[in-house]
Design a protein around this motif. Structure first.
Motif, PDB file in Angstrom:
ATOM      1  N   GLU A 161       3.611  31.863  -5.515  1.00 55.12           N
ATOM      2  CA  GLU A 161       4.633  30.817  -5.626  1.00 55.12           C
ATOM      3  C   GLU A 161       6.017  31.393  -5.349  1.00 55.12           C
ATOM      4  O   GLU A 161       6.811  30.783  -4.631  1.00 55.12           O
ATOM      5  CB  GLU A 161       4.609  30.237  -7.031  1.00 55.12           C
ATOM      6  N   ALA A 162       6.285  32.575  -5.906  1.00 55.12           N
ATOM      7  CA  ALA A 162       7.582  33.201  -5.679  1.00 55.12           C
ATOM      8  C   ALA A 162       7.760  33.486  -4.191  1.00 55.12           C
ATOM      9  O   ALA A 162       8.816  33.233  -3.605  1.00 55.12           O
ATOM     10  CB  ALA A 162       7.702  34.479  -6.488  1.00 55.12           C
ATOM     11  N   ALA A 163       6.696  34.019  -3.561  1.00 58.16           N
ATOM     12  CA  ALA A 163       6.773  34.339  -2.138  1.00 58.16           C
ATOM     13  C   ALA A 163       7.027  33.070  -1.327  1.00 58.16           C
ATOM     14  O   ALA A 163       7.883  33.045  -0.428  1.00 58.16           O
ATOM     15  CB  ALA A 163       5.481  35.007  -1.685  1.00 58.16           C
ATOM     16  N   LYS A 164       6.295  31.996  -1.659  1.00 55.97           N
ATOM     17  CA  LYS A 164       6.473  30.744  -0.920  1.00 55.97           C
ATOM     18  C   LYS A 164       7.882  30.195  -1.132  1.00 55.97           C
ATOM     19  O   LYS A 164       8.501  29.682  -0.208  1.00 55.97           O
ATOM     20  CB  LYS A 164       5.443  29.714  -1.386  1.00 55.97           C
ATOM     21  N   SER A 165       8.379  30.297  -2.377  1.00 53.24           N
ATOM     22  CA  SER A 165       9.708  29.739  -2.646  1.00 53.24           C
ATOM     23  C   SER A 165      10.791  30.506  -1.890  1.00 53.24           C
ATOM     24  O   SER A 165      11.888  30.005  -1.702  1.00 53.24           O
ATOM     25  CB  SER A 165       9.985  29.747  -4.149  1.00 53.24           C
ATOM     26  N   LEU A 166      10.454  31.712  -1.427  1.00 56.78           N
ATOM     27  CA  LEU A 166      11.416  32.475  -0.620  1.00 56.78           C
ATOM     28  C   LEU A 166      11.245  32.189   0.868  1.00 56.78           C
ATOM     29  O   LEU A 166      11.843  32.860   1.707  1.00 56.78           O
ATOM     30  CB  LEU A 166      11.243  33.967  -0.875  1.00 56.78           C
ATOM     31  N   GLY A 167      10.404  31.233   1.192  1.00 54.76           N
ATOM     32  CA  GLY A 167      10.230  30.843   2.587  1.00 54.76           C
ATOM     33  C   GLY A 167       9.162  31.636   3.318  1.00 54.76           C
ATOM     34  O   GLY A 167       9.061  31.574   4.536  1.00 54.76           O
ATOM     35  N   MET A 168       8.350  32.408   2.570  1.00 55.95           N
ATOM     36  CA  MET A 168       7.293  33.159   3.256  1.00 55.95           C
ATOM     37  C   MET A 168       6.135  32.229   3.556  1.00 55.95           C
ATOM     38  O   MET A 168       5.798  31.366   2.759  1.00 55.95           O
ATOM     39  CB  MET A 168       6.781  34.286   2.361  1.00 55.95           C
ATOM     40  N   ARG A 169       5.495  32.471   4.697  1.00 56.90           N
ATOM     41  CA  ARG A 169       4.292  31.717   5.021  1.00 56.90           C
ATOM     42  C   ARG A 169       3.098  32.428   4.418  1.00 56.90           C
ATOM     43  O   ARG A 169       3.182  33.578   3.998  1.00 56.90           O
ATOM     44  CB  ARG A 169       4.166  31.584   6.545  1.00 56.90           C
ATOM     45  N   TYR A 170       1.970  31.698   4.401  1.00 54.65           N
ATOM     46  CA  TYR A 170       0.770  32.192   3.728  1.00 54.65           C
ATOM     47  C   TYR A 170       0.392  33.604   4.186  1.00 54.65           C
ATOM     48  O   TYR A 170       0.189  34.509   3.372  1.00 54.65           O
ATOM     49  CB  TYR A 170      -0.377  31.226   3.992  1.00 54.65           C
ATOM     50  N   ALA A 171       0.324  33.801   5.498  1.00 57.05           N
ATOM     51  CA  ALA A 171      -0.152  35.084   6.019  1.00 57.05           C
ATOM     52  C   ALA A 171       0.793  36.216   5.618  1.00 57.05           C
ATOM     53  O   ALA A 171       0.358  37.301   5.214  1.00 57.05           O
ATOM     54  CB  ALA A 171      -0.285  35.013   7.537  1.00 57.05           C
ATOM     55  N   LEU A 172       2.089  35.943   5.732  1.00 57.97           N
ATOM     56  CA  LEU A 172       3.076  36.967   5.378  1.00 57.97           C
ATOM     57  C   LEU A 172       3.000  37.297   3.892  1.00 57.97           C
ATOM     58  O   LEU A 172       3.009  38.467   3.487  1.00 57.97           O
ATOM     59  CB  LEU A 172       4.486  36.475   5.740  1.00 57.97           C
TER      60      LEU A 172
END
Ligand SMILES: Nc1ncnc2c1ncn2[C@@H]1O[C@H](COP(=O)(O)OP(=O)(O)OP(=O)(O)O)[C@@H](O)[C@H]1O
Ligand SMILES: [Mg+2]
Lengths: 266, 563
Positions: free
Chosen positions: B432-443
């Motif tokens: 969730e933190a990664a996604k909230s920073l604009g990262m895509r799933y693969a990244l």
């Protein structure tokens, strides 16, 4: 904190505009027709009892949750969906990610990346999402760390930090993306009481610099001093909203008064 | 997972397959024993057959565990024996070189039809059943005879004396059939059944007799004679030679140019006396002892053999084969497992269900069966579906290809579950933190989730690789010269399989021990306590250079600023 002029188009005038959001988990309705508007530079504080849907509302705003109906605009852009012949179709993963990159989210439980140092935590997304050079990202990260008072912790791993320090790093990490909007979900409620102040101080400073913020919190003192607008939620709806003086001193609704009374007794 | 992600997944998998097949083509020929004997003095006198697998070379299938007709010379590591000399002489007449491909006897005709070799010479007795599957050029007359203990204490003179006794025989031989018939006869006479021990290698069968596990072994008469001579004073022949039939070189049905060439060359060899000379050389029906090396069955542990092979190139090469096959299969297994784990965790049933089915199948069926299906079963598919014969060869995979594919596919299923457990162990807030920073799933997977999952994945991964090193022994069933098979093949002519299995064990222990150190090192690197040490160093540095903080503020010190 400057209130933006009241004229102009709704979409451009407001940083966030939500219309009739409905969110269900199975048969449970968590958000039942929420309307919300947040102007540029405004600090909106959301209060309400546990389970009223505050977290869910924040998560819908950056599309960590899908909504069942209604529309959310951030900075004039529809969040998470695009309109195809009048129908809402979920946006591509890339578009959603691009949109999220402009919205900072601070979690109750910090969610720092434990395998990266403080500095690496902060530059991770600027480098890999925005494509900044490492030097550029590090420079800005150092500035931000100074701002949250943790300049000397750059090369430390998160588990070596106190909760308050971790949360400040998390704020710096979100700010490193140069967001237009910051969402705080009970940023201080996982902290020991003596550590709450250092985080609130950073948030207050951010508000003073004109950041648009939606803050879910139980810190009524903060709400009273910093908020431009307070929203009281209960049982999936907005029960009452208005300027802090009005909500805290002359709430119209009985549920609001009960809730505030309970908080003060604590 | 979105559609776009599944598309990139498929592309990645296809890339993986391409790398795999490249590797495979590079190694397919490793296992064959190149006789390398160029046609020397003898001028080609027979027109070479068409459509050879490798132009200029006669590729010969043979089960090289059957002295004196075909076996591995322990000094050179090359195939040798009467049959090998004969086929080499035949090939010379055609102006061809010879390559001997080791093969299992029970599937040797199927492998011939699958075009793994041009011709088979492997003491194959011509039977009606076999004539359905291939054409034969008879080259040798052999019957079956019984080998028994010295003095024939059980008075065994024919298979009808075997009721109720322990008897050894090689798998897939005509003698096995004869014994099954004899067993039926026992039952009809209300006698006890024959207690058969059926093994892969003839030498292991004779070993049974040497150690007293069986009272008789049944094999072709030249083989009986050979063992009798090699172990003077230990064994006797029980009764006389029966069921004398011809042994033949097997040739694919319809391959007339091969059939004619072999037949013509054999006739020439008989006419000019070469054939008789070979008979003499190998002591068949002549009573001479052909080999001067000690070959006898002995109860003593052969230290000389043990030391001779401990550092021999054969075992070093086998250890290398074992090692690189393990590494490649494990690597491909991890890559495959990663994608299977992601598919398995996806909410889309289109990705989820295939992954579940895959894992269910490969974890639920024996690896040995998977290897055999790929090796023996796959070549039958094009015939069964009536595909263009020109496509058939594509279905015939070499032993290394088969092993790498089967092992990687199998390992992928196990790794999928290990990797899934690793990913699940990472707190959901990280994604969730990664996604909230604009990262895509693969990244987010690559940069945030997998590095954290690694700590949970690596210990069981290490155990998987340790297992993999030993599981390679399964490859011995399709003739790959890894450690176990090398021990069996080199041990069988001299009855020292036990000594060589001990050598193989030492190599396995060496490989697994070295790996356990590597694993410990990797785990230490992923240990969260190590980051403490890093902290310490870095902290020390800031302390020295910037000059603030006492040496031990770290543990207790929390508040630096904020109030
Ligand atoms: N993923 C989910 N599945 C099912 N129910 C959920 C899920 N997430 C939240 N809920 C339910 O939705 C309701 C609202 O949850 P939410 O977390 O938004 O409340 P909140 O106002 O943030 O409460 P708190 O003050 O305790 O954080 C709760 O009853 C919760 O149990
Ligand atoms: Mg909440």
């Amino acid at each position: 904190m400057t209130a933006v002029a009241e004229n102009g188009q709704a979409a451009t005038q407001h940083m966030v505009r939500a219309e009739q959001i409905v969110k269900r988990f199975g048969s449970l309705t968590i958000l039942n027709g929420i309307d919300l508007s947040v102007k540029h530079g405004q600090v909106v504080v959301i209060i309400g009892p546990s389970g009223s849907g505050k977290t869910t509302l924040l998560r819908c705003i950056n599309h960590l949750e899908k909504i069942d109906s209604g529309r959310i605009y951030v900075n004039g852009e529809l969040v998470g969906y695009r309109l195809v012949k009048g129908r809402m179709v979920e946006s591509s993963e890339a578009d959603i990610a691009r949109m999220r990159a402009k919205i900072g989210f601070v979690f109750q439980r910090f969610n720092l990346f434990p395998h990266l140092t403080v500095l690496e935590n902060i530059i991770e997304a600027p480098v890999h999402v925005l494509g900044q050079s490492k030097t550029e990202a590090k420079e800005y990260a150092t500035t931000l760390l100074g701002k949250v008072g943790l300049a000397e912790k750059a090369h430390v791993y998160p588990h070596k930090l106190s909760g308050g320090q971790q949360q400040r790093v998390a704020i710096a990490r979100a700010l490193a993306m140069k967001p237009k909007l910051m969402l705080f979900d009970e940023a201080t409620s996982a902290l020991d009481p003596e550590l709450v102040g250092e985080v609130l101080k950073v948030m207050r400073q951010l508000a003073e610099e004109g950041m648009t913020m939606i803050v879910v919190t139980h810190e009524m003192g903060f709400a009273r001093e910093v908020a431009d607008h307070v929203i009281f939620m209960d049982k999936a709806i907005i029960v009452e909203q208005g300027p802090p003086e009005q909500i805290f001193s002359q709430a119209q609704n009985e549920r609001t008064r009960d809730f505030l009374g309970m908080i003060h007794e604590e | 997972m979105s559609l776009r992600q599944s598309a990139s997944l498929i592309i990645f998998l296809m890339g993986g397959c391409m790398i795999l097949s490249l590797l495979l083509t590079a190694y397919t020929n490793v296992s064959s024993t190149d006789k390398g004997s160029a046609p020397n003095a003898t001028q080609p006198s027979v027109t070479a057959p068409q459509d050879l697998l490798t132009p200029g070379t006669l590729t010969v299938g043979s089960d090289t565990t059957y002295p004196p007709q075909e076996f591995i010379d322990t000094a050179t590591g090359q195939a040798t024996g009467f049959d090998i000399d004969l086929i080499t002489a035949i090939a010379q007449r055609m102006g061809l070189k010879t390559t001997i491909v080791p093969a299992g006897f029970d599937t040797i005709i199927d492998s011939l039809n699958a075009k793994r070799f041009d011709v088979v010479i492997s003491a194959v007795a011509i039977s009606n059943e076999r004539k359905q599957k291939a054409d034969f050029v008879p080259y040798f007359n052999a019957g079956a005879s019984l080998l028994v203990q010295k003095g024939n204490p059980r008075h065994i003179t024919s298979t009808s004396d075997l009721c109720g006794l322990n008897v050894g025989v090689q798998k897939g031989t005509v003698e096995q059939d004869y014994l099954t018939t004899a067993d039926k006869a026992c039952k009809e006479k209300h006698k006890s059944a024959i207690n058969l021990t059926i093994l892969q290698n003839q030498t292991d069968v004779v070993q049974l007799l040497a150690t007293g596990r069986v009272v008789a072994t049944y094999q072709d008469s030249p083989v009986t004679d050979y063992y009798l001579q090699q172990n003077a004073g230990r064994f006797d022949v029980g009764g006389s030679v029966v069921n004398a039939v011809a042994e033949g070189m097997a040739i694919r049905k319809g391959d007339t140019s091969m059939f004619n060439a072999v037949q013509t060359a054999l006739n020439q060899l008989k006419a000019d006396g070469t054939y008789r000379k070979l008979f003499k050389k190998w002591g068949i029906m002549s009573g001479e002892l052909p080999l001067n090396r000690p070959q006898g069955v002995t109860g003593v542990f052969r230290w000389d053999i043990f030391w001779q092979f401990l550092f021999s190139p054969f075992f070093l090469r086998a250890a290398w084969t074992t090692l690189w096959i393990s590494v490649v299969a494990q690597f491909l297994g991890v890559v495959l497992g990663l994608f299977l784990a992601l598919m398995r965790m996806s909410r889309s049933p289109m990705l989820n269900w295939p992954a579940r089915a895959y894992i269910w199948f490969f974890r639920g069926s024996p690896l040995l069966v998977q290897v055999l299906v790929l090796f023996d079963g796959l070549p039958r598919i094009p015939q069964a579906f009536g595909l263009d014969p020109r496509l058939w060869q594509a279905f015939v995979l070499g032993p290394i290809t088969v092993v790498l594919i089967a092992f990687s596919l199998n390992e992928g299923a196990y790794m999928a579950e290990i990797i899934r457990a690793g990913i699940t162990s990472v707190d959901a807030g990280q994604m969730e933190a990664a996604k909230s920073l604009g990262m895509r799933y693969a990244l987010a997977m690559r940069r945030i989730i997998l590095p954290q999952a690694a700590r949970v994945i690596v210990p069981p991964l290490g155990n998987e690789f340790n297992n993999m090193l030993k599981t390679t022994s399964i490859a011995s069933v399709i003739g790959l010269l890894e450690l176990t098979n090398t021990a069996q093949i080199f041990g069988s002519p001299t009855f020292t399989t036990f000594e060589l299995l001990l050598v193989a064990t030492l190599y396995y222990l060496l490989l697994t021990t070295v790996w356990s150190y590597v694993q410990a090192w990797i785990e230490k690197r992923l240990d969260p306590n190590r980051t403490n040490k890093l902290d310490l160093q870095k902290k020390g540095w800031t302390q020295r250079v910037l000059g603030f903080g006492a040496a031990d503020t770290r543990g207790a010190g929390t508040l630096v600023s904020g109030h």
